[in-house]
Design a protein around this motif. Structure first.
Motif: not given
Ligand code: URA
Length: 204
Positions: A64-65, A69, A91, A58, A173, A51-55
């Protein structure tokens, strides 16, 4: 992106790698985030999802995730007949970057420097796992792995074969689906996402 380019952590297991990442101060994002959100899943995984980065969720959970999402991702993987437990999920950037709006923490995009710096961890993860295929979820991961010229709308569902990397399936995403207000349109988009994920079977 070149797996051979740049060093990686000198460890033999994902557990050790994760332990090192807990103290990461390679860029400034650790200063405001709750914790490092490292990748999760077996070292024998054939599929690595990036993914991109934790939200927000997270960042608090340290996994993660696991937020909204993540719920869309779980449901879509399951519809594609892919077991999340057998995938490694990570991520591009391992700390939550946000701007504070009152009590809310709003996601803010990682910049090129943060992505490049954090790639130390991603490279190390990929070297240990050596997956058969990578799934790039959205522009940040896809742009970094396959190149800046990537356009998700045009390139989604395509399996790229960059040098020195396993094949990379580019797709949207899952948070993109969450942002679609119209329920029918969102459902249609999720069907397309599942369709993209189904292409994984061509490589496994
Ligand atoms: N979006 C992401 O890209 N990664 C995550 O871990 C959660 C949401």
């Amino acid at each position: 992106f070149d797996l051979r380019e740049g060093e990686t952590a000198n460890v033999g297991s994902l557990r050790e790698l994760k332990a090192q990442a807990e103290h990461c101060k390679r860029c400034d994002l650790y200063k405001h985030a709750t914790q490092t959100v490292f990748g999760e899943g077996p070292m024998q995984a054939e599929i690595v999802l990036i993914g991109e980065q934790p939200g927000d969720k997270e960042d608090l959970a340290g996994r993660p995730f696991v937020g909204p999402a993540g719920a869309v991702l779980n449901e879509s993987l399951s519809r594609a007949g892919i077991d999340r437990e057998r995938c490694y999920i990570t991520n591009t950037v391992k700390h939550f970057k946000f701007t504070q709006r009152g009590k809310r923490r709003l996601h803010s995009k990682p910049n090129a420097g943060e992505i490049r710096t954090c790639a130390w961890w991603l490279r190390s993860e990929l070297k240990l796992i050596e997956p058969k295929i990578i799934v790039a979820l959205g522009t940040t991961a896809a742009g970094y792995l396959v190149g800046k010229a990537i356009r998700i709308t045009k390139d989604r569902g395509t399996i790229f074969r960059p040098q020195n990397l396993p094949p990379v399936l580019v797709t949207i995403h899952p948070s993109y689906i969450l942002r679609i207000r119209d329920r029918h349109a969102a459902n249609a988009e999720q069907i397309k996402f599942v369709h993209d994920l189904n292409r994984l079977k061509e490589v496994l």
